[in-house]
Each structure stands twice: as structure tokens, then as C-alpha cells.
Enzyme design. Structure first.
Site, mmCIF file in Angstrom:
data_model
loop_
_atom_site.group_PDB
_atom_site.id
_atom_site.type_symbol
_atom_site.label_atom_id
_atom_site.label_comp_id
_atom_site.label_asym_id
_atom_site.label_seq_id
_atom_site.Cartn_x
_atom_site.Cartn_y
_atom_site.Cartn_z
ATOM 1 N N CYS A 72 0.283 6.600 38.039
ATOM 2 C CA CYS A 72 0.718 6.891 36.676
ATOM 3 C C CYS A 72 2.107 7.531 36.782
ATOM 4 O O CYS A 72 2.255 8.563 37.426
ATOM 5 C CB CYS A 72 -0.216 7.868 35.980
ATOM 6 N N GLU A 127 2.868 10.064 25.519
ATOM 7 C CA GLU A 127 3.412 8.861 26.119
ATOM 8 C C GLU A 127 3.029 7.587 25.374
ATOM 9 O O GLU A 127 1.954 7.494 24.798
ATOM 10 C CB GLU A 127 2.922 8.723 27.569
#
Length: 256
Positions: free
Chosen positions: A117, A180
Site C-alpha cells: 500500500c 485516500e
């Protein structure tokens, strides 16, 4: 089209091979702010990397440091919205790789999560390219090499299947959080793993029929993005690894 664009990028991608985002920063001789001195020096240095700021429709609107992107505003609890990606990596047996983030990490240390990630970086021109999510794919190749030691020759940007985007937010520990637009990338391939201990403290492959049991036995919590994806989408996608094209949704942003 994607293959021809990648051919033009090969010289630059070759330069980035084996190069962490931290190493890029070191080449630029950046100074680590005093306020970050309490953190691991490599992780603190990475806070100077430039993430891509976006609006709620994933339109790029600027750039700011990784530190600025992840600070929780002390009064409003807001975190700046930026572009990110999550890689879900499966071996040829259909088992999924999970990692435990190291204790050195500043955001969500000692938590279990999917294979990788991270963020495309504004200062790397190729990672700003939006067509076919090319910048995201190039960034994913770079970070898998840095975090998990997967040789770049084993993974090419075109190997990733881009499924969709997810918009989520989490205030973390109240100091460092996330907000995000997260690009979801799937990859099924047997790869070489040499984890970077500054990033990753543990890796393991999980079977689909044992995922709930395995998660229940984890010695630490899940990252918020992994938890959300596991809850809402992951099992369905995992059950259809060989026909993922039916789940591609590149026009809409899923909001959890």
C-alpha cells in the site's frame, strides 16, 4: 497502447530499479525536519516525498509532502485527500500475500495489511501519468521492489489488473491518519520475496477458505483500508481471480 508507452519509459524505469522512494530523497540531499527526529530516520526521511493531492473526483489539484498528507488536523480531524494504491498479490495456488507493517512505520505500525500500500509520487514524472493508470502501475512496481524485494524484472506495470478506486478516510492515532483515493490492483504470480525489515516485519500467504480464521488469530489489528476492502469486496474478487474483468469499474469511485 500501454506496451508502447512503457517502452518509452524503460530508461527511466531502469534508473528506478532497486531504488526506494527514500533513496530518491537521499539523492536530493533533503534534510529531515527536527520534529521528525523521534522517528526512524529512514521513515522520517520518506515523509518529505511529494504525494499527489486530488479532489473527490480524483482530479489532481497539486502536491504536498507525505507528512502533510497524513497529518490529522488537530481541530477539524481532517486529513488531506491524496492518491494511493493497494496491491493484492496472489500466488499460482490462489493464496493471498499479507504483510505486517514494521514497528518503524509512522502511520499504522505493527498492523496487518495486503501485499503493498503506497503512493505514486509527484516528483517522479512517470508516476503522474493517468492514462491506463500507468503512473499507479509504475509506482506499484517500484514499491513492491522496495518493500518486499520483488525483482522488477519479475513484475512489469502491465501485469497489474486495475479493478477500481476506493475513497476512504481514517484518523488513525489522531496524529497520523489516512484520506485516500485508493487504486485497487490485483496480481497473480509467483514471485521472489526479500522483505525490507524497515518496512515489513512479517509476510505470509493465506488460503481463501481460511481467511476469517487467520485474521481472527492475527496478533495485531488490520490497517483500515485492508479491513474495509476485506469487509466489502475482497472475498468476491478473490473467488473470481480468473474472471476479474467482470468486476472492473474504472469510471466510478467506491465510497466506504
Amino acid at each position: 497502447m500501454l506496451a508502447s508507452r512503457l517502452k518509452l519509459l524503460l530508461p527511466r524505469i531502469s534508473w528506478l530499479r532497486g531504488c526506494s522512494t527514500t533513496a530518491v530523497g537521499q539523492q536530493q540531499q533533503r534534510q529531515v525536519p527536527t520534529e521528525f527526529a523521534v522517528h526512524d530516520p529512514l521513515q522520517a526521511h520518506a515523509l518529505k516525498e511529494q504525494c499527489i493531492l486530488v479532489d473527490a473526483n480524483d482530479q489532481a489539484i497539486g502536491a504536498t509532502s507525505k507528512a502533510d498528507c497524513h497529518r490529522v488536523h488537530p481541530e477539524t480531524n481532517d486529513v488531506k485527500l491524496h492518491r494511493a494504491f493497494s496491491v493484492f498479490l496472489f500466488n499460482s495456488q490462489g493464496e493471498m500475500l499479507v504483510q505486517k507493517r514494521s514497528s518503524h512505520k509512522i502511520t499504522f505500525p505493527n498492523t496487518y495489511t495486503n501485499a503493498c500500500c503506497s503512493h505514486p509520487l509527484y516528483e517522479i514524472e512517470q508516476e503522474r501519468q493517468e492514462s491506463n493508470a500507468l503512473g499507479i502501475r509504475v509506482a506499484a512496481q517500484r514499491r513492491l521492489n522496495y518493500e518486499l524485494g520483488i525483482p522488477t524484472e519479475e513484475l512489469q506495470p502491465q501485469d497489474f489488473r486495475y479493478l477500481t478506486r476506493i475513497h476512504y478516510a481514517d484518523t488513525g492515532d489522531g496524529v497520523w491518519g489516512e484520506h485516500e483515493i485508493d487504486y485497487i490492483l490485483f496480481l497473480q504470480k509467483d514471485v521472489t520475496l526479500r522483505p525490507n525489515s524497515n518496512e515489513v516485519s512479517e509476510v505470509r500467504y493465506l488460503r481463501r477458505d481460511k481467511i476469517d480464521e487467520a485474521v481472527a488469530k492475527f496478533s495485531a489489528p488490520l490497517t483500515p483500508w485492508f479491513s474495509l476492502i476485506l469487509q466489502h469486496r475482497l472475498k468476491l474478487w478473490w473467488d473470481n481471480l480468473h474472471q476479474l474483468e467482470q468486476f472492473e469499474d474504472l469510471s466510478n469511485i467506491q465510497r466506504f
